[in-house]
Design a protein around this motif. Structure first.
Motif, PDB file in Angstrom:
ATOM      1  N   GLU A   4       9.072   8.374  -7.893  1.00  0.00           N
ATOM      2  CA  GLU A   4       9.362   7.765  -6.599  1.00  0.00           C
ATOM      3  C   GLU A   4       8.033   7.695  -5.837  1.00  0.00           C
ATOM      4  O   GLU A   4       7.429   8.727  -5.530  1.00  0.00           O
ATOM      5  N   VAL A   5       7.578   6.464  -5.577  1.00  0.00           N
ATOM      6  CA  VAL A   5       6.281   6.268  -4.916  1.00  0.00           C
ATOM      7  C   VAL A   5       6.484   5.454  -3.643  1.00  0.00           C
ATOM      8  O   VAL A   5       7.057   4.367  -3.670  1.00  0.00           O
ATOM      9  N   LYS A   6       6.020   6.016  -2.531  1.00  0.00           N
ATOM     10  CA  LYS A   6       6.102   5.314  -1.250  1.00  0.00           C
ATOM     11  C   LYS A   6       4.716   5.276  -0.629  1.00  0.00           C
ATOM     12  O   LYS A   6       3.980   6.271  -0.708  1.00  0.00           O
ATOM     13  N   LEU A   7       4.398   4.156  -0.012  1.00  0.00           N
ATOM     14  CA  LEU A   7       3.107   4.035   0.670  1.00  0.00           C
ATOM     15  C   LEU A   7       3.349   3.689   2.133  1.00  0.00           C
ATOM     16  O   LEU A   7       4.012   2.708   2.453  1.00  0.00           O
ATOM     17  N   TYR A   8       2.812   4.537   2.996  1.00  0.00           N
ATOM     18  CA  TYR A   8       2.841   4.265   4.438  1.00  0.00           C
ATOM     19  C   TYR A   8       1.469   3.714   4.806  1.00  0.00           C
ATOM     20  O   TYR A   8       0.455   4.405   4.619  1.00  0.00           O
ATOM     21  N   GLY A   9       1.438   2.475   5.307  1.00  0.00           N
ATOM     22  CA  GLY A   9       0.143   1.869   5.588  1.00  0.00           C
ATOM     23  C   GLY A   9       0.253   0.704   6.547  1.00  0.00           C
ATOM     24  O   GLY A   9       1.305   0.438   7.116  1.00  0.00           O
ATOM     25  N   ALA A  10      -0.869   0.032   6.716  1.00  0.00           N
ATOM     26  CA  ALA A  10      -0.921  -1.178   7.539  1.00  0.00           C
ATOM     27  C   ALA A  10      -1.733  -2.195   6.747  1.00  0.00           C
ATOM     28  O   ALA A  10      -2.858  -1.898   6.326  1.00  0.00           O
ATOM     29  N   GLY A  11      -1.137  -3.360   6.520  1.00  0.00           N
ATOM     30  CA  GLY A  11      -1.721  -4.364   5.634  1.00  0.00           C
ATOM     31  C   GLY A  11      -3.145  -4.786   5.965  1.00  0.00           C
ATOM     32  O   GLY A  11      -3.917  -5.160   5.093  1.00  0.00           O
ATOM     33  N   GLY A  12      -3.513  -4.707   7.249  1.00  0.00           N
ATOM     34  CA  GLY A  12      -4.839  -5.162   7.650  1.00  0.00           C
ATOM     35  C   GLY A  12      -5.936  -4.117   7.506  1.00  0.00           C
ATOM     36  O   GLY A  12      -7.106  -4.400   7.757  1.00  0.00           O
ATOM     37  N   SER A  13      -5.568  -2.906   7.066  1.00  0.00           N
ATOM     38  CA  SER A  13      -6.549  -1.820   6.979  1.00  0.00           C
ATOM     39  C   SER A  13      -7.267  -1.800   5.630  1.00  0.00           C
ATOM     40  O   SER A  13      -6.625  -1.806   4.584  1.00  0.00           O
ATOM     41  N   PRO A  14      -8.611  -1.745   5.651  1.00  0.00           N
ATOM     42  CA  PRO A  14      -9.342  -1.658   4.385  1.00  0.00           C
ATOM     43  C   PRO A  14      -9.029  -0.367   3.631  1.00  0.00           C
ATOM     44  O   PRO A  14      -9.060  -0.326   2.410  1.00  0.00           O
ATOM     45  N   PHE A  15      -8.685   0.690   4.376  1.00  0.00           N
ATOM     46  CA  PHE A  15      -8.391   1.982   3.749  1.00  0.00           C
ATOM     47  C   PHE A  15      -7.053   1.934   3.017  1.00  0.00           C
ATOM     48  O   PHE A  15      -6.905   2.471   1.930  1.00  0.00           O
ATOM     49  N   VAL A  16      -6.092   1.248   3.615  1.00  0.00           N
ATOM     50  CA  VAL A  16      -4.786   1.083   2.967  1.00  0.00           C
ATOM     51  C   VAL A  16      -4.926   0.172   1.745  1.00  0.00           C
ATOM     52  O   VAL A  16      -4.333   0.426   0.691  1.00  0.00           O
ATOM     53  N   CYS A  17      -5.744  -0.874   1.884  1.00  0.00           N
ATOM     54  CA  CYS A  17      -5.953  -1.793   0.751  1.00  0.00           C
ATOM     55  C   CYS A  17      -6.558  -1.087  -0.456  1.00  0.00           C
ATOM     56  O   CYS A  17      -6.240  -1.408  -1.594  1.00  0.00           O
ATOM     57  N   ARG A  18      -7.404  -0.102  -0.204  1.00  0.00           N
ATOM     58  CA  ARG A  18      -7.976   0.677  -1.322  1.00  0.00           C
ATOM     59  C   ARG A  18      -6.859   1.255  -2.193  1.00  0.00           C
ATOM     60  O   ARG A  18      -6.912   1.200  -3.416  1.00  0.00           O
ATOM     61  N   VAL A  19      -5.861   1.820  -1.530  1.00  0.00           N
ATOM     62  CA  VAL A  19      -4.750   2.449  -2.249  1.00  0.00           C
ATOM     63  C   VAL A  19      -3.933   1.385  -2.986  1.00  0.00           C
ATOM     64  O   VAL A  19      -3.546   1.570  -4.139  1.00  0.00           O
ATOM     65  N   LYS A  20      -3.725   0.246  -2.317  1.00  0.00           N
ATOM     66  CA  LYS A  20      -2.968  -0.838  -2.954  1.00  0.00           C
ATOM     67  C   LYS A  20      -3.688  -1.378  -4.192  1.00  0.00           C
ATOM     68  O   LYS A  20      -3.049  -1.725  -5.185  1.00  0.00           O
ATOM     69  N   PHE A  21      -5.030  -1.446  -4.131  1.00  0.00           N
ATOM     70  CA  PHE A  21      -5.808  -1.885  -5.311  1.00  0.00           C
ATOM     71  C   PHE A  21      -5.549  -0.926  -6.474  1.00  0.00           C
ATOM     72  O   PHE A  21      -5.313  -1.359  -7.601  1.00  0.00           O
ATOM     73  N   ALA A  22      -5.616   0.369  -6.188  1.00  0.00           N
ATOM     74  CA  ALA A  22      -5.439   1.371  -7.238  1.00  0.00           C
ATOM     75  C   ALA A  22      -4.033   1.290  -7.843  1.00  0.00           C
ATOM     76  O   ALA A  22      -3.872   1.332  -9.068  1.00  0.00           O
TER      77      ALA A  22
END
Length: 217
Positions: A4-22
């Motif tokens: 079960e994987v959940k990501l709390y983030g904001a689409g415009g953040s470069p830091f959140v995008c790092r996690v999405k890339f991975a």
């Protein structure tokens, strides 16, 4: 029963995008929770009480915070496409540059726009970016990770995509092809990677956000 994987983030953040890339590189399915940065949910405050910010990854109920820590966690837990080098020394070098980007490059670049393009502040930012330029020259490869994207490329996503957007809004330009031929070429390669393109926020949205932030609206 799968992960079960959940990501709390904001689409415009470069830091959140790092996690999405991975997550994308590993082909991991996850539930995305879009957060309002100015009004974070109770879950984010509960799962990241120290920093009180996104991204936060929840894996089988266990919270992991801080983007680079999350990226390394993803690389440790899920096999498949490696994000960090296999060799211990190469891995330490990748960690060094990722930390350098977070500790030196990004803050120096942000400071330029806050200072309204003060010459000394611009010179300092250029000095930090020059270190990355030199590293790419020495490597002589398309990405910091060689032929493929690795931790350092992911860490430098702000430089590749966000920096030019803020330059456009503020009309303060220092990240140019003349000064940084290798780094700007790398940035083009990075943002044009298929899976990176799928995750990056639309440029128009970022322009709008930074216009508000820098009073140019």
């Amino acid at each position: 029963m799968g992960d079960e994987v959940k990501l709390y983030g904001a689409g415009g953040s470069p830091f959140v995008c790092r996690v999405k890339f991975a997550l994308k590189m590993k082909g991991i399915k996850y539930e995305n929770f879009e957060e309002d940065i100015s009004n974070l949910s109770a879950n984010v405050l509960k799962y990241n009480p120290v920093h009180k910010k996104v991204p936060v990854l929840l894996h089988n109920g266990n919270p992991i915070a801080e983007s680079l820590v999350i990226v390394e966690y993803i690389d440790d837990v899920w096999k498949g496409v490696p994000i960090l080098p296999q060799d211990a020394y190469d891995r330490s070098v990748a960690r060094f540059w990722a930390k350098f980007i977070d500790d030196k490059c990004n803050p120096a670049a942000f400071k330029v726009f806050g200072s309204n393009g003060d010459e000394k502040v611009v010179a300092e930012a250029c000095e930090q970016l020059q270190m990355l330029e030199n590293e790419l020259k020495v490597k002589g490869t398309k990405f910091f990770g060689g032929d493929n994207i690795n931790l350092v490329d992911i860490a430098a996503d702000f430089i590749a995509y966000w920096l030019g957007t803020i330059e456009e809004v503020t009309e303060i330009k220092f990240f140019t092809k003349d000064k940084f031929p290798k780094l700007t070429e790398w940035a083009d390669e990075f943002v044009n990677c298929q899976f990176v393109k799928e995750i990056l926020p639309p440029r128009e949205l970022l322009l709008e956000f930074f216009k508000k932030r820098y009073g140019k609206a």
